[in-house]
Structure formats: structure tokens, C-alpha cells
Design an enzyme around this catalytic site. Structure first.
Site, PDB file in Angstrom:
ATOM      1  N   ASP A   1      34.300  45.123  34.491  1.00 25.26           N
ATOM      2  CA  ASP A   1      34.912  44.183  33.916  1.00 25.26           C
ATOM      3  C   ASP A   1      34.347  43.473  32.778  1.00 25.26           C
ATOM      4  O   ASP A   1      34.054  42.463  32.878  1.00 25.26           O
ATOM      5  CB  ASP A   1      35.343  43.066  35.251  1.00 25.26           C
ATOM      6  CG  ASP A   1      35.967  43.687  36.290  1.00 25.26           C
ATOM      7  OD1 ASP A   1      36.999  44.252  36.175  1.00 25.26           O
ATOM      8  OD2 ASP A   1      35.186  43.499  37.392  1.00 25.26           O
TER       9      ASP A   1
ATOM     10  N   ALA B   1      44.857  43.344  34.429  1.00 26.47           N
ATOM     11  CA  ALA B   1      45.535  44.453  34.714  1.00 26.47           C
ATOM     12  C   ALA B   1      45.490  44.503  36.374  1.00 26.47           C
ATOM     13  O   ALA B   1      46.195  44.989  36.852  1.00 26.47           O
ATOM     14  CB  ALA B   1      44.558  45.639  34.033  1.00 26.47           C
ATOM     15  N   LYS B   2      44.382  44.255  36.804  1.00 24.89           N
ATOM     16  CA  LYS B   2      44.276  43.921  38.270  1.00 24.89           C
ATOM     17  C   LYS B   2      45.327  43.280  38.841  1.00 24.89           C
ATOM     18  O   LYS B   2      45.973  43.175  40.026  1.00 24.89           O
ATOM     19  CB  LYS B   2      42.944  43.656  38.885  1.00 24.89           C
ATOM     20  CG  LYS B   2      41.785  44.559  38.293  1.00 24.89           C
ATOM     21  CD  LYS B   2      40.418  44.115  38.730  1.00 24.89           C
ATOM     22  CE  LYS B   2      39.490  45.254  38.652  1.00 24.89           C
ATOM     23  NZ  LYS B   2      39.218  45.779  37.340  1.00 24.89           N
ATOM     24  N   ILE B   3      45.830  42.017  38.286  1.00 26.81           N
ATOM     25  CA  ILE B   3      46.798  41.013  38.740  1.00 26.81           C
ATOM     26  C   ILE B   3      47.950  41.683  38.637  1.00 26.81           C
ATOM     27  O   ILE B   3      48.804  41.651  39.801  1.00 26.81           O
ATOM     28  CB  ILE B   3      46.628  39.786  37.713  1.00 26.81           C
ATOM     29  CG1 ILE B   3      45.415  38.888  38.118  1.00 26.81           C
ATOM     30  CG2 ILE B   3      47.951  39.020  37.962  1.00 26.81           C
ATOM     31  CD1 ILE B   3      45.339  37.650  37.059  1.00 26.81           C
TER      32      ILE B   3
ATOM     33  N   ILE C   1      48.152  44.450  41.541  1.00 26.54           N
ATOM     34  CA  ILE C   1      48.445  43.794  43.144  1.00 26.54           C
ATOM     35  C   ILE C   1      49.528  43.220  43.352  1.00 26.54           C
ATOM     36  O   ILE C   1      50.202  43.393  44.203  1.00 26.54           O
ATOM     37  CB  ILE C   1      47.170  42.549  43.097  1.00 26.54           C
ATOM     38  CG1 ILE C   1      45.785  42.745  43.179  1.00 26.54           C
ATOM     39  CG2 ILE C   1      47.474  41.583  44.391  1.00 26.54           C
ATOM     40  CD1 ILE C   1      44.915  41.570  42.811  1.00 26.54           C
TER      41      ILE C   1
END
Length: 581
Positions: free
Chosen positions: A206, A314-316, A319
Site C-alpha cells: 500500500d 480498491a480494497k474498499i 469489500i
């Protein structure tokens, strides 16, 4: 559009209800469907294959608006969750599943059987099963938004069904303010077991998120990053975390609670491996999400939030669309990573030492005890490993504090002991016991003589202090780190004795209460105002040389009064329980 092989909605004609992209969330839903090959049908016709209904709408509202008794059986009717679950699995799912049902939808055998058909089997149905005509022989109806845009007036314009969807003021669709994507336990369980998410990228690093922390909070002086049209522009100081109330309440009611929970696990993972910058990056992203009144789903929206970089954004999205995070799952499943985390929980062991042990082939605590070269503190950490991993209930933290307070007051009734850390912020449990010790008029030297010279030996002989792990003297203050054990228990707990001169007590309370994000924020605010805040006090006119190396301490503005420090900085008083950033 996504690559052709991933266009799972090719051949589908989707009619959304309400069939307008005026709502931001629905607009993103429509765009995603088109990216994966679907056609957005703006005017009702017999080409429609699917009706995608907002979660807050009912089947009866759809049929009343379309002036139909019921929708044709060949048309699949699902709620908004269906599209994103299909994208998550990269496949068309069974639309008759209970968690895709629209409230009030009929469950006749005809509808159920047709719902089982795949899109490829619907083409013949479209030609053999004609669309049931609407009342008054109206075959095709525009949506309210289409009617207004074209200037046409349809029969039944004042129908109550249309009144539900039209605003009296301007004739545009009424949009629910907080449309969210519902999730359910059954779907979550299936998602966790799914192995068909290979198309989702896995980012192991990250960098851009940690780098973004170099930018100060005040750089984000336009609050419209998070909610463009709902709040007026803030002053630069109002953007600091310390300016807002953070009580940690109502997390479950937050529309982003599921995303927050998974990001919190990632933050804890990086905290365990001592990656403080990524830990901070995730915690700042979580703080931004907690302030949002609507669910954040897509990367392009997430990256607009303060302190959210592209990788965390991108992770949000991952999820929100999949109810999981592959990076976190991989971390949990990696056996070497599990061993590394176990070793790093040993007192006195950092990531460098833990990694070295893993590379040397050690896999268990017994391996270390048998063959590794260990320091005294590491031996203590291993011997009492299970005890030191346990959270300490609030009542027990109070008991430890009372033992120290009673012992000090037997020496001098004027001694004061304040329990700091997460306990002072109101937490139900803590990782260790932080005791801030002072006495009116006392300086650092007298506290060292009384506490370290007399108190510690006294409590050691009583069996309360069972191990001394470290003693430090820094910035004219002193700390004693060790382990304690209550007379009625055999469980060892981590305890810190923090010796604070009387004139520095207010600044020390801020520092030793936390949390770390709140502290960073208020100290950065002080710096932006040309001041310096540390555990000793708030100073002005601090002289610095090249590289911002401090040359002089400056002039002390306040050290003893905690509330006065807030007042000087122009920060509303935040009691400890409102500093849970």
C-alpha cells in the site's frame, strides 16, 4: 467495458426501478452493469429481460407504475443486490434465491420455473410469450424521468403510483436519501467459501496510502471531498480529527460498518507486524468512512475521501462487492505469517527478530525455548505468553490501579494516580495498565526517588510487581515497564508506571490518553499554528535549524491544565471518551 470474457451480462436488457440515474448510487450500479455487457433499457418494452428494483421499493410499486397486474413471467425480477453478487462471483447466479426477492413479489410456480432459465434460454420465450398489454391498451410506457425530458404527458399521469415516484415541485423521481446495499448472513457465509474471485486483484503493498500520510490534515481544506453537496466548505482547522467528536458509538449503524470491520482487521494485522505507517493509513481511512452517511462502494468514490489512497480505495470496493478481502484471507492462511505474528507477540520481539527466527526454522514457542538465544525479557514473554495476550477487563484495570494508589498514599497522601490509555477513553478492556503518577509540586527527580526508589521495591516484596522489563528516563520524565499480578490471581499483566512532574500533568494526560490518531492530529494542529505540543506542554516560539532540528524549547504556554491546552489551540474540549478516532 471489461474484457469480453468477463462480460457476464451480455444479452441482458435491464430495466431499473426507479429507472433513472439521478441517484448517485443507482447511477454507479447502472454503469457497472453496462461495463459487464448489459443494456440499460430506458423505456419499458418486450425486450426487457430483468427488472432491477431498489431495495426500498416493492413489487406492487413496480406494477402500479407500469399499469400491469403482474409482470410477464419470463421477466426476471430481483433486488439491487443481485447485480453485484453476480459480479463478485463472475457468473450469473440463481435469481430465485430468497435474498434476491423483491418485497411483495408473487411466488407462483410459473414465475419460479421461468426464473430458473438462463439468459440464453430467454430469447425463445421473448418471441413465444407476448408482453401482456397494459390497461387502456398502452403497450409502451416511458419512465417519469423520460416523460419529463421529452415533454410528453401520459394517460394516468396523476395516478397514485406515479405520485409516489414524482416530486410535486419538479416532476422528477423522488430518490431515497440513503439507499444502501443490504447484506445477509447466508450470503456472507457463501461469499467466504467462494473460490471464484480470481478476477479480483490482490495488492500486497500500500505504498501510495502510506505516502499520502505525508500530507497534513490541513491540506484537505475542502470538505466536499467526502460529501460534495451536503456541507459548506470548512475552515482549514475544522478538517483536523481532533476538532470532531469521536466516541466510537453507532459503528454497527454506519452504512459502511462491514467495510470498516474488515479494514480494522487489516489495520490490526499491520499493527501486529509493527508496520506503523500502514496501520495508521488504514485507521485514517476507517475514520473517513465512519463520517460517511451513505455506503461507499466504488473505488472512484472511495479515493475522493480524505486520507484514502488508490490501493485502500480498491480494497474498499472489493469489500463492498464481495463481503471479503483476499489480502486479509491470504494473511490468515499463510502458515509462515501465522508463525511470524505469534513470535511478534512475545514481549521484546520486533519484526526483525521474529523474521530471523522464522528463517532459522523455528515454528513454535517450545522451539525457541529449546534452541534460540533469548534475552531475559524474551524468556519472560514466552513463559507468560498466554497471559500477556489476554485483554484486561476494566474492573481488573481499576484493581491494579488501586493497589498502586494505596501503596503510594501510604507513603504520601498527596500522591495522585490516574489510569490512562484506553481505560481513560472508556474501553471495556485494555491491553495493559497505564498508571500516570504525580504529586502537587513534585518534579521529575523527586518522583524518581519516591516511585522508583521506594514504591517499586515495596510492591515487588508484596508480590504485586513480578517482573521488571524496562526502566527509561527521557524528556525529564520517567517510565517503569513491567508485569504485575493481583493477590487473588495467577495471571500476569503488563503494567507501566508513568512518572509525570506536576507542572506537566495536563500535557501528559493528553499524550498518555490517546488515541494515537487524536494525538497526531492535535500535535500537527499545534505545529501548523507555529507551536509545539508534546507530553511536557504546549510551547510557542520554538526555534529550529536545518531539517527542522529543534534548537530551543521555546516559551511554555501551558503544561498543567489539560483543558487550557485545548482552549489555546482553539479545539473544542474533547473528554477522553470522545478521542476514539
Amino acid at each position: 467495458m471489461v474484457p469480453e470474457a468477463q462480460r457476464i451480462f451480455t444479452g441482458l436488457s435491464l430495466y431499473f426501478f426507479p429507472n433513472s440515474d439521478a441517484n448517485k448510487v443507482r447511477k454507479r450500479r447502472i454503469e457497472k452493469a453496462k461495463e459487464y455487457g448489459a443494456v440499460w433499457t430506458k423505456v419499458w418494452s418486450n425486450n426487457v429481460t430483468h427488472v432491477i428494483v431498489d431495495n426500498k421499493m416493492t413489487y406492487q410499486e413496480v406494477t402500479k407504475f407500469l399499469k400491469l397486474d403482474t409482470l410477464p413471467p419470463e421477466i426476471i425480477v430481483v433486488n439491487e443486490t443481485y447485480l453485484f453478487d453476480c459480479i463478485s462471483y463472475h457468473n450469473l447466479l440463481d435469481p430465485k434465491a430468497r435474498y434476491y426477492e423483491v418485497p411483495g413479489m408473487p411466488t407462483s410456480s410459473t414465475v419460479v420455473e421461468v426464473a430458473k432459465l438462463l439468459p440464453s434460454e430467454l430469447s425463445s420465450l421473448n418471441s413465444s410469450l407476448p408482453l401482456k398489454p397494459a390497461k387502456n391498451d398502452i403497450q409502451i410506457l416511458d419512465t417519469p424521468s423520460a416523460s419529463v425530458e421529452s415533454g410528453d404527458v401520459h394517460q394516468g399521469q396523476n395516478d397514485p403510483a406515479q405520485d409516489n415516484l414524482l416530486s410535486p415541485a419538479n416532476g422528477t423521481p423522488n430518490e431515497p436519501e440513503n439507499i444502501s446495499f443490504g447484506y445477509n448472513d447466508e450470503l456472507s457465509a457463501i461469499m467466504k467459501e467462494s473460490q471464484s474471485l480470481k478476477h479480483i486483484p490482490v495488492d500486497l503493498e500500500d505504498e501510495d496510502d502510506t505516502a499520502s500520510l505525508a500530507n497534513s490534515e490541513s491540506d484537505s481544506d475542502d470538505d466536499s471531498k467526502g460529501n460534495p453537496s451536503t456541507k459548506p466548505k470548512k475552515s482549514w482547522q475544522e478538517n483536523f480529527q481532533c476538532m470532531d467528536k469521536h466516541d466510537g458509538a453507532n459503528t454497527d449503524a454506519n452504512p459502511n460498518s462491514e467495510t470498516i470491520e474488515i479494514l480494522q482487521q487489516m489495520s490490526e494485522f499491520y499493527d501486529r507486524i509493527r508496520d506503523q505507517w500502514r496501520t495508521l493509513a488504514y485507521r485514517k481511512a476507517i475514520a473517513s468512512l465512519k463520517k460517511q452517511s451513505q455506503r461507499v462502494i466504488f473505488q472512484e468514490d472511495a479515493v475522493k475521501l480524505p486520507f484514502v489512497g488508490h490501493r485502500i480505495a480498491a480494497k474498499i470496493e472489493e469489500i463492498a462487492l464481495t463481503r471479503g478481502l483476499r489480502r486479509l484471507d491470504n494473511a490468515k492462511l499463510d502458515p509462515h505469517d501465522q508463525v511470524l505474528q505469534m513470535f511478534m507477540k512475545i514481549y521484546g520481539v520486533g519484526i526483525s527478530q521474529a523474521s530471523q527466527w522464522v528463517q532459522q526454522g523455528y515454528r513454535t514457542l517450545k522451539d525457541l525455548e529449546k534452541s534460540a538465544k533469548l534475552s531475559t525479557n524474551q524468556k519472560i514473554g514466552i513463559a507468560h505468553y498466554d497471559d500477556l495476550q489476554l485483554r484486561i477487563p476494566r474492573a481488573e484495570v481499576e484493581h491494579h490501579g488501586a493497589v498502586v494508589r494505596d501503596a503510594l498514599r501510604q507513603m504520601d497522601p498527596e500522591f495522585q494516580v490516574t489510569v490512562g490509555g484506553s481505560y481513560r477513553r472508556g474501553a471495556l478492556s485494555s491491553g495493559d495498565v497505564d498508571l500516570i503518577i504525580t504529586r502537587p509540586g513534585a518534579d521529575a527527580r523527586s518522583l524518581n526517588i519516591s516511585a522508583i526508589g521506594t514504591l517499586v521495591p515495596k510492591l515487588e516484596s508484596a508480590g504485586f510487581l513480578v517482573a521488571a522489563l524496562a526502566k527509561t528516563s527521557k524528556d525529564t520524565g520517567s517510565k517503569w515497564h513491567g508485569c504485575s499480578k493481583l493477590p487473588t490471581s495467577d495471571v500476569w499483566r503488563r503494567i507501566d508506571l508513568l512518572l509525570v512532574p506536576w507542572d506537566e500533568m495536563g500535557a501528559a494526560l493528553i499524550y498518555f490518553t490517546g488515541n494515537d490518531i487524536f494525538n497526531r492530529s492535535i500535535r500537527l494542529l499545534a505545529s501548523k499554528k507555529g507551536m509545539r505540543l508534546n507530553q511536557r506542554g504546549l510551547f510557542k516560539d520554538v526555534m529550529r535549524g536545518p531539517g527542522r532540528v529543534k534548537v530551543t524549547d521555546g516559551i511554555l504556554l501551558e503544561g498543567r491544565n489539560e483543558k487550557r491546552i485545548f482552549e489555546i489551540l482553539g479545539v473544542p474540549w474533547r473528554p477522553p471518551e470522545h478521542r476514539i478516532c
